[in-house]
Design an enzyme around this catalytic site. Sequence first.
Site, PDB file in Angstrom:
ATOM      1  N   SER A 181       0.623  -0.704   3.843  1.00  0.00           N
ATOM      2  CA  SER A 181       1.673  -1.537   4.440  1.00  0.00           C
ATOM      3  C   SER A 181       2.445  -2.295   3.370  1.00  0.00           C
ATOM      4  CB  SER A 181       1.078  -2.514   5.454  1.00  0.00           C
ATOM      5  OG  SER A 181       0.458  -1.829   6.518  1.00  0.00           O
ATOM      6  N   ASP A 182       1.744  -2.788   2.354  1.00  0.00           N
ATOM      7  CA  ASP A 182       2.415  -3.438   1.226  1.00  0.00           C
ATOM      8  C   ASP A 182       3.316  -2.452   0.492  1.00  0.00           C
ATOM      9  OD1 ASP A 182       1.506  -6.043   1.458  1.00  0.00           O
ATOM     10  OD2 ASP A 182      -0.231  -5.733   0.178  1.00  0.00           O
ATOM     11  N   GLN A 183       2.782  -1.278   0.209  1.00  0.00           N
ATOM     12  CA  GLN A 183       3.541  -0.297  -0.566  1.00  0.00           C
ATOM     13  C   GLN A 183       4.792   0.161   0.191  1.00  0.00           C
ATOM     14  OE1 GLN A 183      -0.065   2.182  -1.136  1.00  0.00           O
ATOM     15  NE2 GLN A 183       0.602   2.303  -3.256  1.00  0.00           N
ATOM     16  N   GLY A 186       7.377  -2.505   0.095  1.00  0.00           N
ATOM     17  CA  GLY A 186       7.984  -2.546  -1.230  1.00  0.00           C
ATOM     18  C   GLY A 186       9.009  -1.441  -1.422  1.00  0.00           C
ATOM     19  N   LEU A 213       6.578  -6.876   6.450  1.00  0.00           N
ATOM     20  CA  LEU A 213       5.555  -5.832   6.434  1.00  0.00           C
ATOM     21  C   LEU A 213       5.367  -5.213   7.816  1.00  0.00           C
ATOM     22  CD1 LEU A 213       4.882  -7.327   3.690  1.00  0.00           C
ATOM     23  CD2 LEU A 213       2.492  -6.747   4.138  1.00  0.00           C
TER      24      LEU A 213
END
Length: 413
Positions: A181-183, A186, A213
């Site tokens: 989810s972070d990636q 980003g 997110l």
Amino acid sequence: MQTTAPLSHLRVLDLSRVLAGPWATQFLADMGAYVIKVEKPGEGDDTRGWGPPYLVEPEADNPGLSAYYLACNRGKRSIEIDMATPEGQALIRRLAAECDVVVENYKVGGLAKYGLDYDDLKQVNPRLIWCSITGFGQTGPYAKRAGYDFLIQAMSGLMSITGKPAGEPGAEPMKVGVAISDQICGLYGLSAILTALIQRDRTGQGERIDMALLDTQIATLANQASNYLVSGQPPGRMGNAHPNVVPYQVFKTADGHMILAIGNDGQFARFCAVAGAGHLAADPLYRTNSGRIVNRAALIPLLAEIIAGRGTAEWVALLENHAVPCGPINDLAQVFADPQVQARGLRRTLSSAAAPAIPQVGNPVKFASGPTTSDRAPPALGADTATVLREVLGMADPEIAALLRHRQRPAQE
């Protein structure tokens, strides 16, 4: 690379930490942008302490270099600034005036108390592209909540479709093995930044980008979200099976496991011919993908019995010769030993004063015109403070020395 790379004309002020923001700014750095990573004096990015494993062990006055930190901070310049002090706030304003992009992942309103939010900094730089990354965005009833990858994987529905099917031993909702989810956030943020820069070339105006997110993880549920919106039925966990394609899953072989990823009816017919099961391809129940989905429960045990009769390597060699998608399930040692991975240059080694050999996963983007992975290693904490102040703000050495001499530890939030 830094003078000829595609984004070598850009400066980025990176006020983010952990993964989502640094994942986006690392790509910008790989493409040549001058990325200034602002860190807390004496502490730095939280991920510096997320070990072991460490490449450089932490000491009393040095947070070291954790493997996690090394994964997303290549190509940047680290500068220690205490934004809780008036002097630190003034420095950040001066840097923002000289930058094209700011990336931050503070809680909603977190920078406003320092006079460093978008409304403040656009006064000193109207052309600024500002990208804010939070768990739930700047609006809505959850805006002020803290958002973490694991939580977002749960709330977005991703974990409801990941893991063993209900009723099987050990079945429960399961997260993905990396902070996906972070990636994803980003990468969406990166796309938004580049789009806003193109827009600025036409209008001369900056932009405020609001990335969440939760939003981006829901957006990337793709066919599963669409399956629900079309059918009205929430999809469940299917383990390694696919909701819309059959057979597309893990099968046990004589000596391990393999992936069979058949995406169309022609591939299924070729698999059956190679496996000596032509009758299955000819059967009206299984001839089409729609039929195979409807009759999945009957077909999969038949295929499993056939596949269990040969080893993984034998199956892969056999099926690849007939253009049937399949492959082994590698651990990471096997991944980086794979000749295809080596040929594509995905393992890199950089060096710096902090460590002579810093392993990296190379940028997967390939340009014919030149390299796309920065040769600048992830920085030690504050390693570039004096250089950035000199190069970007034109500060004289006595002024820099005085600033460093009086630098204070950050206030605890």
